[in-house]
Scaffold this motif. Structure first.
Motif, PDB file in Angstrom:
ATOM      1  N   SER A 250       0.844  -0.976   0.365  1.00 18.53           N
ATOM      2  CA  SER A 250      -0.380  -0.080   0.246  1.00 18.53           C
ATOM      3  C   SER A 250       0.517   1.329   0.305  1.00 18.53           C
ATOM      4  O   SER A 250       1.895   1.317   0.676  1.00 18.53           O
ATOM      5  CB  SER A 250      -0.932  -0.461   1.560  1.00 18.53           C
ATOM      6  OG  SER A 250      -0.168   0.090   2.539  1.00 18.53           O
ATOM      7  N   ASN A 251       0.004   2.114  -0.841  1.00 22.65           N
ATOM      8  CA  ASN A 251       0.622   3.879  -0.493  1.00 22.65           C
ATOM      9  C   ASN A 251      -0.533   4.908  -0.245  1.00 22.65           C
ATOM     10  O   ASN A 251      -1.994   4.431  -1.020  1.00 22.65           O
ATOM     11  CB  ASN A 251       2.498   3.687  -1.457  1.00 22.65           C
ATOM     12  CG  ASN A 251       1.627   3.688  -2.861  1.00 22.65           C
ATOM     13  OD1 ASN A 251       0.696   4.094  -3.607  1.00 22.65           O
ATOM     14  ND2 ASN A 251       2.933   2.495  -3.721  1.00 22.65           N
ATOM     15  N   SER A 252      -0.052   5.878  -1.229  1.00 21.29           N
ATOM     16  CA  SER A 252      -1.216   6.781  -1.345  1.00 21.29           C
ATOM     17  C   SER A 252      -2.161   7.045  -2.572  1.00 21.29           C
ATOM     18  O   SER A 252      -2.635   7.424  -2.385  1.00 21.29           O
ATOM     19  CB  SER A 252      -0.686   8.089  -1.479  1.00 21.29           C
ATOM     20  OG  SER A 252       0.587   8.263  -2.118  1.00 21.29           O
ATOM     21  N   LYS A 276     -12.221   1.772   3.080  1.00 19.48           N
ATOM     22  CA  LYS A 276     -11.338   1.366   3.376  1.00 19.48           C
ATOM     23  C   LYS A 276     -10.378   2.213   2.692  1.00 19.48           C
ATOM     24  O   LYS A 276     -10.010   3.787   2.705  1.00 19.48           O
ATOM     25  CB  LYS A 276     -10.601   1.305   4.531  1.00 19.48           C
ATOM     26  CG  LYS A 276     -11.442   1.348   6.375  1.00 19.48           C
ATOM     27  CD  LYS A 276     -11.186   0.551   7.758  1.00 19.48           C
ATOM     28  CE  LYS A 276     -11.722   1.022   8.725  1.00 19.48           C
ATOM     29  NZ  LYS A 276     -11.208   2.549   9.099  1.00 19.48           N
ATOM     30  N   VAL A 277      -9.947   1.143   1.920  1.00 21.64           N
ATOM     31  CA  VAL A 277      -9.130   1.464   0.991  1.00 21.64           C
ATOM     32  C   VAL A 277      -9.408   2.249  -0.044  1.00 21.64           C
ATOM     33  O   VAL A 277      -8.566   2.923  -0.366  1.00 21.64           O
ATOM     34  CB  VAL A 277      -8.852  -0.155   0.425  1.00 21.64           C
ATOM     35  CG1 VAL A 277      -7.788   0.082  -0.501  1.00 21.64           C
ATOM     36  CG2 VAL A 277      -8.724  -0.791   1.291  1.00 21.64           C
ATOM     37  N   LYS A 282      -8.258   7.556  -2.670  1.00 16.75           N
ATOM     38  CA  LYS A 282      -8.962   8.762  -3.257  1.00 16.75           C
ATOM     39  C   LYS A 282      -8.641   9.677  -2.547  1.00 16.75           C
ATOM     40  O   LYS A 282      -9.197  10.711  -2.900  1.00 16.75           O
ATOM     41  CB  LYS A 282     -10.581   8.452  -3.350  1.00 16.75           C
ATOM     42  CG  LYS A 282     -11.462   8.974  -4.258  1.00 16.75           C
ATOM     43  CD  LYS A 282     -13.087   8.040  -4.703  1.00 16.75           C
ATOM     44  CE  LYS A 282     -13.160   9.908  -5.791  1.00 16.75           C
ATOM     45  NZ  LYS A 282     -13.754  11.033  -4.244  1.00 16.75           N
ATOM     46  N   GLY A 283      -8.760   9.760  -1.429  1.00 14.10           N
ATOM     47  CA  GLY A 283      -8.043  10.568  -0.152  1.00 14.10           C
ATOM     48  C   GLY A 283     -10.144  11.056   0.105  1.00 14.10           C
ATOM     49  O   GLY A 283     -10.435  11.384   1.303  1.00 14.10           O
ATOM     50  N   ILE A 326      -6.547  -2.110  -6.255  1.00 16.22           N
ATOM     51  CA  ILE A 326      -7.248  -1.325  -6.164  1.00 16.22           C
ATOM     52  C   ILE A 326      -6.156   0.888  -6.230  1.00 16.22           C
ATOM     53  O   ILE A 326      -5.521   1.279  -5.759  1.00 16.22           O
ATOM     54  CB  ILE A 326      -8.422  -0.434  -5.012  1.00 16.22           C
ATOM     55  CG1 ILE A 326      -8.880  -1.629  -5.019  1.00 16.22           C
ATOM     56  CG2 ILE A 326      -9.030   1.101  -5.297  1.00 16.22           C
ATOM     57  CD1 ILE A 326      -9.498  -1.607  -3.718  1.00 16.22           C
ATOM     58  N   LYS A 327      -6.168   1.895  -7.474  1.00 14.80           N
ATOM     59  CA  LYS A 327      -5.093   2.850  -7.605  1.00 14.80           C
ATOM     60  C   LYS A 327      -5.689   3.871  -8.535  1.00 14.80           C
ATOM     61  O   LYS A 327      -6.249   3.961  -9.072  1.00 14.80           O
ATOM     62  CB  LYS A 327      -4.171   1.859  -8.784  1.00 14.80           C
ATOM     63  CG  LYS A 327      -4.379   1.804  -9.671  1.00 14.80           C
ATOM     64  CD  LYS A 327      -3.531   0.648 -10.408  1.00 14.80           C
ATOM     65  CE  LYS A 327      -4.220   0.274 -11.760  1.00 14.80           C
ATOM     66  NZ  LYS A 327      -2.840  -1.283 -12.131  1.00 14.80           N
TER      67      LYS A 327
END
Length: 469
Positions: A250-252, A276-277, A282-283, A326-327
């Motif tokens: 995971s990262n931003s 949550k992910v 997405k922010g 998910i990106k």
């Protein structure tokens, strides 16, 4: 317990205020916010807090709004508090942003709260929502079909900064407090009009329930929200633990989940983990609804490596061999956005399309040849007489519309791509065949109804799109 006792108990139990903090208070001039302001002022000596007031004139109620602002300024001077009075055309702002008047007002208020908090060094923003507001919100969300988190309604504290110290106090208690302390709050008459859903619930639905079903429905709904919040908090912590267990990386901008472990989760936990992910990548969860979360679950169940779906906010979800990825695709989107090409075509010639490493051939053929290529998605046959001006091929443009073959009326190309679930990252690379009148063919997908061959056609054009291998 009197109102001051309840106020202090709420602050203590939910740890809303620390000593010597700066607090920005949103004050409209109505009973709720004036009561909150007055109660906070009573804490100044014992808590050593500093209080700052923000008031927004929405420019909606004319002279009455100006009187509200004057009243707020006057009571702040009387209490020895610095006030920040703002005036914005909220109606115009809502039109520019494409949101409702209520959403626009809320957005502007919170923006101003943050600005004043930054200027004054305040660490908390106090909002004057009460027990009745809590009950009304539960009913509103129940009728909209909200899940567990939505039915917890209004939190006592949000993001460690937004606090609501009046949530355990009823509107009746607030009005009595204002009267006892001769505060003379302003009354917004629009709150007495049933043009808004919340007002209808407050003025019609709740009184009806109180008269016919439960005279203490406000307390019952407030109690339910608190019980549901406890359950929601527990499930949130459980989802955090599950996410740590199934996260591969995971990262931003990117989250990979172990597909096998994810598939074994309970459906409730799957939804919470995914929310949550998506929020992490997405922010925020703006425009992300249940249908989007369920679409990710369906993708995972499909077990088809390479399958993708798009989510609002430039989010793409792709199925790997052993993962759900998910990106964000903002960087990719920017590169694609800059792709811009257009080539003029000539009958009887094959034109190279360097931008796509492809070529396109335009030729006149006999009508009988059409039947030999009907299943080739990269070939179409059109009526020569229906072409207006020259032919050219280009990438899509903002506002593009066409009349899809076999459908009624025109459709935006953007909407067509969404309906066909065409991945966002390839949309700007799909060539579009046009004449001077309009779109003839979204290459490889759908041609236009306006150029099809019919019984009157006597001259046929065959167009073939070819990728260079």
């Amino acid at each position: 317990m009197n109102i001051i006792g309840k106020f202090l108990e709420t602050i203590r139990v939910h740890k809303l205020i620390e000593k010597k903090e700066g607090i920005v208070v949103g004050v409209s001039g109505g009973p709720d916010s004036i009561c909150l302001l007055h109660l906070l002022c009573k804490l100044r000596e014992n808590f050593g807090i500093k209080v700052f007031v923000v008031h927004l004139d929405h420019q909606f109620r004319g002279i009455e709004a100006k009187k509200d602002a004057e009243y707020v300024k006057e009571i702040c001077e009387r209490l020895g508090i610095k006030s920040y009075i703002f005036s914005y055309d909220v109606s115009q702002y809502s039109k520019e942003k494409g949101i409702t008047f209520e959403e626009a007002g809320r957005e502007l208020r919170y923006k101003l709260f943050e600005e004043v908090a930054k200027e004054t060094g305040a660490s908390k923003i106090a909002i004057a929502q009460n027990r009745n507001d809590q009950a009304e919100t539960v009913l509103m969300r129940l009728m909209r079909g909200s899940g567990l988190e939505g039915l917890t309604a209004i939190d006592y504290k949000r993001d460690g900064k937004i606090i609501r110290p009046l949530l355990d106090i009823t509107r009746k208690e607030i009005e009595e407090y204002c009267e006892e302390n001769d505060l003379k709050p302003r009354i917004d008459k629009t709150n007495l009009e049933t043009i808004y859903t919340r007002n209808k619930i407050r003025l019609e639905l709740i009184p009806y329930i109180e008269s016919n079903f439960n005279s203490k429905v406000i307390d019952a709904l407030w109690r339910s929200a608190n019980l549901l919040r406890d359950d929601s908090d527990y499930l949130t912590k459980a989802a955090d633990e599950k996410l740590r267990d199934i996260a591969i990386s995971s990262n931003s901008n990117n989250y990979s989940l172990d597909l096998k472990k994810f598939s074994k989760l309970h459906i409730s936990m799957k939804k919470r983990v995914l929310r949550k992910v998506v929020n992490e990548v997405k922010g925020n969860l703006k425009n992300i609804g249940l249908k989007h979360i369920e679409s990710i679950i369906k993708l995972a169940n499909r077990n088809s490596v390479g399958s993708k779906i798009d989510l609002p906010g430039h989010i793409i979800v792709e199925l790997g061999y052993n993962s759900i990825d998910i990106k964000t695709e903002e960087i990719l989107e920017e590169k694609i956005k800059n792709l811009d090409f257009e080539y003029k075509l000539y009958i009887g010639e094959t034109t190279p399309i360097k931008d796509l490493n492809a070529s396109i051939k335009v030729e006149i053929v006999s009508p009988s040849e059409r039947h030999n290529n009907q299943k080739d998605k990269n070939t179409i046959f059109i009526d020569y007489s229906k072409i207006k001006g020259g032919l050219f091929i280009r990438n899509r443009k903002d506002g593009d519309k066409f009349h899809p073959l076999g459908m009624r009326g025109t459709k935006k190309v953007k909407d067509y791509f969404i309906d066909e679930k065409i991945p966002r990252e390839i949309r700007n690379k799909i060539p579009i065949l046009c004449d001077e009148k309009g779109i003839i063919w979204i290459v490889g997908y759908r041609m236009s109804e306006n150029y099809k061959i019919d019984i009157k056609t006597d001259k046929v054009i065959k167009i073939t799109y070819m990728k260079v291998v």
